[in-house]
Design a protein around this motif. Structure first.
Motif: not given
Length: 408
Positions: A135-138, A140-153, A155-156
């Motif tokens: 669900p992190t794939l969804i 990270a797109a619905v509630r993105p964190d600009p300081a980390v980034g989509y793929w970094a979120t 991966a972490w």
């Protein structure tokens, strides 16, 4: 639809019952309370951070209603931690649904997945961990964190979930190892106690056999002479004195045999050494003479110049003749007993003890334990031979045995 839901519920129940649930201990209560407080603190901290924009960019992530719903659902999942040992699979699946939009439930979800890895098989824990990462794939797109980034979120999240899975699996493996070692120790202790009990039982059987073989013969002589005195109270003084002397000598010899048997059974012997007292085939003549002195009519047939058999064979043959004479005195008083022993190396040793029925009808019968023939059968079997006993027409009795006599 009902059948599908029922099958899904049954599958979840089977996964949740993979490990039996034990009663909650004091330590469990402390750990559960601590995990509950930590999960709630994480949910409140994450909600406050997102509501007031405490992140690096200072931007609120989502509308206020979504943040309040996120907090409420995370608190529900925190309450579900109290059932994490009983229903970890069900709670992990709920965490998958919450993971699509909820960040505050991340702490409770990690605790649930960690508990799942500790208490369930690795394939089940790994599959549900992967489902909770998906669900992190969804999210990270619905509630993105600009300081980390989509793929970094993503991966972490995957790294954190993998560490959590491996840590829980390591603890599970360690517990299983300790449980296996504990079970082995308990099983070894139980086997040791069983071996001790068997050794004690064998020793008791051994003592009983030796006591029967050694003392039954003496006691039967005592009873025979005492019965003669009872039947003839007016016998001449010389005969009474003679009978009393035989009784005294037999009693003394019985006590001596008893001391020897008990002493030998208490002292360990070297492996392979014969145990004392251990009569041989050469002592049969003395045994027969002793029975004749007690008033029993006995004929002994031994081949002249016969070679002595091995000690085990001679010892077993002596015990068989001794038991046969004892039984004849008990059940056929006054009858002629015929003892014959024959054999040669390679052909084996044959022992036969025969007697007709009792001469005096209604004569008193000496009591017996009923285990003499059983013990002789066991002795013959252990020596590699066989034993047969049968009643003859007219009330007689025949005891016949064959023992192996190997060539030297």
């Amino acid at each position: 639809m009902t059948s599908i839901l029922g099958a899904l519920g049954g599958a979840l129940d089977s996964l949740d019952e993979d490990e039996p649930v034990r009663p909650r201990t004091t330590r469990d209560w402390v750990v559960d309370s601590l995990t509950f407080v930590l999960a709630i603190a994480f949910a409140v901290l994450v909600t406050a951070q997102e509501f007031y924009g405490w992140g690096a960019d200072g931007i609120r992530r989502g509308p206020a209603w979504l943040l309040w719903v996120d907090l409420a659902l995370s608190l529900v999942l925190c309450v579900g931690l109290w059932w994490r040992r009983r229903r970890p699979v069900s709670l992990a699946l709920i965490g998958v649904l919450f993971g699509v939009f909820s960040a505050a439930s991340g702490g409770a979800t990690l605790i649930i997945l960690f508990n799942l890895a500790v208490h369930r098989r690795f394939p089940v824990a790994a599959a549900l961990t992967a489902l909770n990462v998906a669900p992190t794939l969804i999210y990270a797109a619905v509630r993105p964190d600009p300081a980390v980034g989509y793929w970094a979120t993503i991966a972490w999240t995957a790294v954190l979930a993998s560490i959590n899975l491996l840590w829980g699996s390591l603890i599970r493996s360690r517990r299983q190892l300790l449980r296996s070692l504990r079970d082995r120790a308990e099983r070894a202790e139980a086997e040791q106690q069983l071996r001790v009990a068997q050794a004690r039982q064998l020793e008791r059987t051994r003592i009983a056999r030796e006591m029967h073989d050694v003392l039954a013969h003496r006691i039967s002589l005592l009873s025979l002479h005492a019965g003669a005195l009872e039947i003839r109270p007016d016998a001449p003084a010389a005969e009474v004195a003679k009978a009393a002397g035989v009784i005294r000598a037999s009693a003394h010899q019985a006590l001596q045999d008893l001391r020897e048997v008990i002493g030998v059974l208490r002292e360990p012997t070297a492996a392979g050494d014969p145990e004392r007292p251990q009569p041989t085939l050469a002592d049969l003549t003395a045994l027969v003479e002793e029975s004749r002195a007690a008033g029993t009519r006995v004929t002994l047939e031994l081949p002249d110049g016969a070679e002595n058999p091995p000690d085990v064979v001679g010892r077993t043959a002596y015990r068989m003749v001794q038991e046969g004479l004892t039984n004849a005195r008990k059940h056929a008083p006054g009858a002629l007993v015929t003892v014959s022993v024959a054999g040669a190396p390679g052909a084996g040793l044959t022992i036969r003890v025969r007697n007709p029925g009792p001469l005096a009808v209604g004569a008193p019968v000496l009591p017996g334990a009923g285990t003499g023939l059983v013990g002789l059968t066991e002795r013959a079997t252990l020596a590699g031979g066989r034993l047969d006993h049968r009643r003859e027409p007219g009330g007689g009795f025949t005891l016949e045995a064959w023992l192996p006599w190997p060539k030297t």
